[in-house]
Write a protein that holds these residues in place. Structure first.
Motif, short mmCIF file in Angstrom:
data_model
loop_
_atom_site.label_atom_id
_atom_site.label_comp_id
_atom_site.label_asym_id
_atom_site.label_seq_id
_atom_site.Cartn_x
_atom_site.Cartn_y
_atom_site.Cartn_z
N PHE A 306 -7.87 30.83 30.03
CA PHE A 306 -6.90 30.43 29.01
C PHE A 306 -6.05 29.23 29.43
O PHE A 306 -5.58 28.47 28.59
N ASP A 307 -5.84 29.06 30.74
CA ASP A 307 -4.99 27.97 31.20
C ASP A 307 -5.61 26.59 30.96
O ASP A 307 -4.88 25.60 30.85
N ILE A 308 -6.95 26.53 30.85
CA ILE A 308 -7.59 25.24 30.61
C ILE A 308 -8.46 25.23 29.36
O ILE A 308 -9.08 24.21 29.04
N ALA A 309 -8.51 26.35 28.63
CA ALA A 309 -9.36 26.43 27.44
C ALA A 309 -8.96 25.37 26.41
O ALA A 309 -7.78 25.12 26.18
N GLY A 310 -9.97 24.76 25.81
CA GLY A 310 -9.73 23.75 24.79
C GLY A 310 -9.49 22.35 25.33
O GLY A 310 -9.30 21.41 24.56
N LYS A 311 -9.55 22.20 26.64
CA LYS A 311 -9.30 20.89 27.26
C LYS A 311 -10.59 20.18 27.66
O LYS A 311 -10.56 19.03 28.11
N GLY A 312 -11.72 20.89 27.56
CA GLY A 312 -13.00 20.26 27.86
C GLY A 312 -13.32 20.14 29.33
O GLY A 312 -14.25 19.42 29.70
N ILE A 313 -12.57 20.82 30.19
CA ILE A 313 -12.77 20.65 31.63
C ILE A 313 -13.35 21.89 32.30
O ILE A 313 -13.59 21.89 33.51
N ALA A 314 -13.59 22.96 31.55
CA ALA A 314 -14.14 24.19 32.14
C ALA A 314 -15.55 23.93 32.67
O ALA A 314 -16.35 23.23 32.04
N ASP A 315 -15.85 24.49 33.83
CA ASP A 315 -17.16 24.31 34.47
C ASP A 315 -18.19 25.21 33.80
O ASP A 315 -17.95 26.40 33.59
N SER A 316 -19.35 24.65 33.49
CA SER A 316 -20.39 25.40 32.79
C SER A 316 -21.51 25.88 33.71
O SER A 316 -22.53 26.40 33.23
#
Length: 339
Positions: A306-316
Motif C-alpha cells: 500500500f505504501d507504493i501502490a499506484g506509483k508504478g514502482i512495484a517489482d513484478s
C-alpha cells in the motif's frame, strides 16, 4: 506447442487498491509469458487500464466474458471483467469495497478452475483487513481456496531460485503449532511435497524434514515433538519409498538445502520457520504455492504494498515467477493426464 494448446491461467487482480494491477501489467510485458501460457486476468478492466497508464504500458486491455474467447496475443491483456471497482477508489488505503472485489476474483477463478475452463490460478496480493471489511472472514488466500474447492488436504509451499519449503502449520500461534505437529499431519505434508515435485519433473525428490525444537529436540531433551511425532512420520514416508530425511536441526537444514543442494525441498513445522529463509534468499522472486488442491495455484510472496501502490514502482519479479511456475506445473499435469 501451438497457442491453442497452451494452458489458460487465471490471474486474479488482487486488492484493487494495492500493487496487484500494476505488477500484472508489468509481468505481461514479458513476451516469454505468452509463449508458455494464455494469461487471463480476473479483475476490473477499468482498473487494469488505469494500471497500464501508471506503468506507461502500451498494452491493449481486452474484456472477455469467457476464457476461450480471449485474444491471447502479446501486447493484449485479456480481462474477464467483473466491473466491480469504483473509478475513484484510492490506491494505498484499506477499503471494504476493494476487499469484496478481490474476493470475487478469487471465487470466480476457482469456479472456472473446477469447471476446467482454466488450467491454474495465479493470485496477486490481497489485504486481510480489507477482505474482512468486505464481509469475508478468512485468514488469507489459502483458506479461501481450500473452502471454496471443498479441499481439506492442502498445504502452503514457498519457492525461490535456491530453496523450496512446505509448511506443516501456517497461520496459527506457536503454542497451537506445537499441538498440531502430529505424525499423521507431518506424513501428509511429506507426501504432498513428494507429489508436487514429481509433478514438476523430479523423479525422486529429496525431502528434508526440519525439526521443531532447538537441535531437533536433542533426543527429547528440548521437547518431545521431534522424537515422538516427526521421526515416526519420516520413517513411515521412507517405508513408502519417499526419499525423506529428518528431523534435521532447523539451524542447519536450510544451509544444506539451499547452499549444499542436498535436498530439493524442506518440510517446515511453522510459518516463520519457512518464511524467513525464503524471504532472505529471494524476497523479490519468491512465490507461494498451494499444493493439494484440485487445480494449480501459485501466488506472489509479498503483500499489497500500500505504501507504493499506484506509483508504478512495484517489482513484478515474483508475479513473473508465479506465472512461469503455474504454466510449467499445468503442462506437467497435462502430460501426466495424457499418459
Amino acid at each position: 506447442m501451438s497457442k491453442e494448446q497452451l494452458p489458460i491461467l487465471a490471474i486474479t487482480m488482487g486488492d484493487p487498491a494495492g500493487c496487484g494491477p500494476e505488477i500484472i501489467v508489468k509481468a505481461l510485458a514479458d513476451q516469454q509469458i505468452y509463449q508458455i501460457c494464455r494469461p487471463l486476468v480476473f479483475g476490473d478492466a477499468g482498473r487494469m487500464a488505469m494500471a497500464a497508464g501508471i506503468v506507461n504500458s502500451l498494452a491493449k486491455i481486452h474484456a472477455t466474458a469467457e476464457p476461450q474467447n480471449g485474444l491471447y496475443e502479446y501486447g493484449t491483456i485479456n480481462v474477464l471483467d467483473f466491473a466491480n471497482v469504483p473509478a475513484d477508489l484510492p490506491f494505498g488505503q484499506v477499503d471494504g469495497r476493494a476487499g469484496h472485489a478481490a474476493y470475487q476474483y478469487i471465487e470466480g477463478a476457482i469456479r472456472q478452475a473446477l469447471d476446467q475452463k482454466v488450467a491454474g490460478i495465479v493470485t496477486a496480493p490481497i489485504n486481510k483487513e480489507a477482505l474482512h471489511k468486505g464481509g469475508h472472514h478468512f485468514p488469507g488466500h489459502t483458506e479461501i481456496l481450500g473452502e471454496l474447492s471443498q479441499t481439506n488436504d492442502y498445504a502452503m509451499m514457498l519457492s525461490s531460485d535456491d530453496l523450496k519449503v512446505i509448511h506443516v502449520t501456517t497461520h496459527v500461534s506457536m503454542r497451537q503449532a506445537a499441538d498440531l505437529i502430529k505424525k499423521d499431519r507431518v506424513l501428509r505434508i511429506i507426501r504432498l511435497a513428494d507429489r508436487t515435485l514429481r509433478l514438476l519433473g523430479l523423479e525422486k525428490p529429496r525431502i528434508a524434514v526440519a525439526g521443531f525444537n532447538a537441535h531437533a529436540g536433542e533426543n527429547g531433551l528440548f521437547g518431545r515433538e521431534d522424537i515422538d511425532e516427526i521421526l515416526p512420520a519420516v520413517e513411515a514416508a521412507q517405508q513408502e519409498g519417499i526419499a525423506a530425511s529428518g528431523p534435521i536441526p532447523p539451524d542447519t537444514v536450510f544451509f544444506r538445502a539451499a547452499k549444499r543442494k542436498e535436498f530439493d525441498i524442506v518440510v517446515v513445522m511453522y510459518h516463520d520457520q519457512g518464511h524467513i529463509p525464503i524471504k532472505l534468499l529471494g524476497f523479490d522472486s519468491g512465490i507461494n504455492v498451494t499444493v493439494g488442491l484440485p487445480f494449480i495455484r501459485s501466488s506472489v510472496d509479498h503483500g499489497t504494498a500500500f505504501d507504493i501502490a499506484g506509483k508504478g514502482i512495484a517489482d513484478s519479479g515474483s508475479m513473473t515467477a508465479a506465472i512461469a511456475f503455474a504454466a510449467r506445473a499445468a503442462q506437467g499435469l497435462a502430460g501426466q493426464t495424457a499418459e
